[in-house]
Every structure is written in structure tokens, then in C-alpha cells.
Design a protein around this motif. Sequence first.
Motif, short mmCIF file in Angstrom:
data_model
loop_
_atom_site.label_atom_id
_atom_site.label_comp_id
_atom_site.label_asym_id
_atom_site.label_seq_id
_atom_site.Cartn_x
_atom_site.Cartn_y
_atom_site.Cartn_z
N GLY A 118 15.17 -13.37 -22.74
CA GLY A 118 15.89 -13.27 -24.00
C GLY A 118 15.93 -11.87 -24.58
N ASN A 119 15.38 -10.88 -23.86
CA ASN A 119 15.44 -9.49 -24.32
C ASN A 119 16.83 -8.93 -24.06
N ILE A 120 17.34 -8.16 -25.02
CA ILE A 120 18.68 -7.60 -24.88
C ILE A 120 18.61 -6.12 -24.56
N PHE A 121 19.60 -5.65 -23.81
CA PHE A 121 19.64 -4.24 -23.39
C PHE A 121 21.07 -3.89 -23.03
N GLY A 122 21.34 -2.60 -22.94
CA GLY A 122 22.64 -2.13 -22.53
C GLY A 122 22.62 -1.73 -21.07
N SER A 123 23.71 -2.00 -20.36
CA SER A 123 23.81 -1.64 -18.95
C SER A 123 25.24 -1.26 -18.62
N THR A 124 25.41 -0.22 -17.81
CA THR A 124 26.74 0.16 -17.35
C THR A 124 27.23 -0.77 -16.25
N THR A 125 26.34 -1.61 -15.74
CA THR A 125 26.70 -2.60 -14.71
C THR A 125 26.94 -3.95 -15.36
N VAL A 159 32.46 -10.98 -23.81
CA VAL A 159 31.67 -9.87 -23.28
C VAL A 159 31.74 -8.75 -24.32
N ILE A 160 30.61 -8.11 -24.58
CA ILE A 160 30.53 -7.08 -25.61
C ILE A 160 30.14 -5.76 -24.95
N ARG A 161 30.88 -4.69 -25.27
CA ARG A 161 30.59 -3.40 -24.67
C ARG A 161 30.63 -2.31 -25.73
N GLY A 162 29.71 -1.36 -25.66
CA GLY A 162 29.69 -0.23 -26.57
C GLY A 162 30.80 0.75 -26.24
N VAL A 163 31.54 1.16 -27.25
CA VAL A 163 32.66 2.07 -27.05
C VAL A 163 32.19 3.43 -26.56
N ASN A 164 31.16 3.99 -27.19
CA ASN A 164 30.77 5.36 -26.90
C ASN A 164 29.91 5.48 -25.64
N THR A 165 29.23 4.41 -25.26
CA THR A 165 28.32 4.48 -24.12
C THR A 165 28.86 3.79 -22.86
N ASP A 166 29.92 3.00 -23.00
CA ASP A 166 30.45 2.20 -21.89
C ASP A 166 29.40 1.25 -21.34
N GLN A 167 28.47 0.83 -22.19
CA GLN A 167 27.40 -0.07 -21.75
C GLN A 167 27.64 -1.48 -22.27
N TYR A 168 27.47 -2.44 -21.37
CA TYR A 168 27.58 -3.84 -21.74
C TYR A 168 26.31 -4.30 -22.45
N LEU A 169 26.50 -5.17 -23.42
CA LEU A 169 25.36 -5.82 -24.07
C LEU A 169 24.93 -6.97 -23.18
N CYS A 170 23.68 -6.94 -22.72
CA CYS A 170 23.20 -7.93 -21.75
C CYS A 170 21.87 -8.54 -22.21
N MET A 171 21.48 -9.62 -21.54
CA MET A 171 20.23 -10.31 -21.84
C MET A 171 19.52 -10.65 -20.54
N ASP A 172 18.18 -10.51 -20.54
CA ASP A 172 17.43 -10.91 -19.35
C ASP A 172 16.92 -12.35 -19.51
N THR A 173 16.17 -12.82 -18.55
CA THR A 173 15.74 -14.22 -18.55
C THR A 173 14.79 -14.55 -19.70
N GLU A 208 28.03 -11.32 -14.82
CA GLU A 208 28.41 -12.46 -15.65
C GLU A 208 27.20 -13.20 -16.20
N ASP A 209 26.18 -13.46 -15.38
CA ASP A 209 25.02 -14.24 -15.82
C ASP A 209 24.31 -13.60 -17.00
N ASP A 210 24.29 -12.27 -17.04
CA ASP A 210 23.51 -11.56 -18.05
C ASP A 210 24.34 -11.01 -19.21
N CYS A 211 25.63 -10.86 -19.02
CA CYS A 211 26.45 -10.14 -20.01
C CYS A 211 27.50 -11.01 -20.70
N ASN A 212 27.58 -12.29 -20.37
CA ASN A 212 28.49 -13.19 -21.07
C ASN A 212 27.73 -13.93 -22.16
#
Length: 206
Positions: A104-111, A88-102, A114-118
Motif C-alpha cells: 500500500g506504499n505509494i511512489f512515483g515511477s517512470t515505468t 492512471v495518474i502521472r506527474g506533469v513535470n517528472t513524467d512519473q506515474y503514481l504507483c502502489m506496491d503490495t 497496470e497492476d501497480d499504476c491503475n
Amino acid sequence: MGAWFTHLILQLAAILGSSLVTPTPLVRTDSGAQLERDWGQQVRLKHLYMEGNSRHLQINPDGHIDSSHAQNFYTLLEIKAVERGQVVIRGVNTDQYLCMDTEGNIFGSTTYREDDCNFNEEQLETFYNVYHSPRHKKVLSLSLEKRPYIPNRELPPLSMFLPRENELPMATYSRRSSERETNDTDPFGMRSGQQASPKLSRSSRG
């Protein structure tokens, strides 16, 4: 006398022979790649340097993912192994997880979900890493071209990453880390967050 002497010679030869035998080396039961890539560490602090454009992946406060030539606190990432070969990858300064939608687009989310952020993390022969979603089957890439991950097949542009050591001063990170990490066995607070969080969607990003 002759038989006794012969027996003694044979015993000495056996002892001398056993001392010359090379001992069998211990065999590691864990993966050498795991050790080389620090999967044994609970959290790695890295910048993901992209092959192809000489930039670092960056998670912005609004959840937008882009890149920066220089290291900064938006490119500083915590990479946590959740199981062997999966992170799992998370930004230090933003507390946002690196995630992917169905798609294949990537985005950051504070939520965290597992399905989207692993992501599966694999090292290529070039020593760059590739990350791909075990759920959505797409390669993590900053290009508009999204492809499924197929071993030994061509990867999309901007999808090979070299984890680089942090060169930024650590005072800010250490302070933020100590404030939020209340459970050493779950430093990202993922288990509690996953139970309470709704499914990620385009409308709930950020």
C-alpha cells in the motif's frame, strides 16, 4: 348530421389531447457521475487537494510522494481514464506515474505497469474522491496507515482528494505535452511501455 358532428368533436379532442402530453425525456445510458467528473475527457489536468491537511499531492523527481501547500509543477497531474471508473495518474513535470506496491506504499515511477499504476476512482458524498488499487486492494493515502478499501468503512487519514483546477501558466505544460505525445489515442504511451517494462519492485522504482 349529429353522428358526423360527434365524430368531428372526438377527432378534435384526440388531437388537442395529444398536444398536451408531456414528451418522455431522453434517458442517459452513461453515468451522470462520469460526466460530472470529466471521465469522458481523455486526459484531465488537475491538482489533488487533500482533505485533512490543506495540501496538494506532489510527485518529486526522485519518485518520493509528499505534498505542498501551493500549486506547483510537481503537484500538477495528468489523470487519464483507462476505463470507466479507473484512472492512471502521472506527474506533469517528472513524467512519473503514481504507483502502489503490495503493502500500500505509494511512489512515483517512470515505468508504467497496470497492476501497480491503475487506480479505481470513486466520488464520496462529500465530493472528495478516493483512489484505491484494484490489484493491491489498498486505499491511496499519504499517511503511514494503510488500509484495504471497503465501501462505507472509515478511510485512513490523507486519503480523500479534491481534484482542483490548474491555476499555473500553461506554456510549459503545452510544450512538454506536444513533445512527448506522438499518438493521440495513447497519449501516455502506456501500451508500448507496458509490453517492454519489467515488474515494478522496490529496487526498480524511479
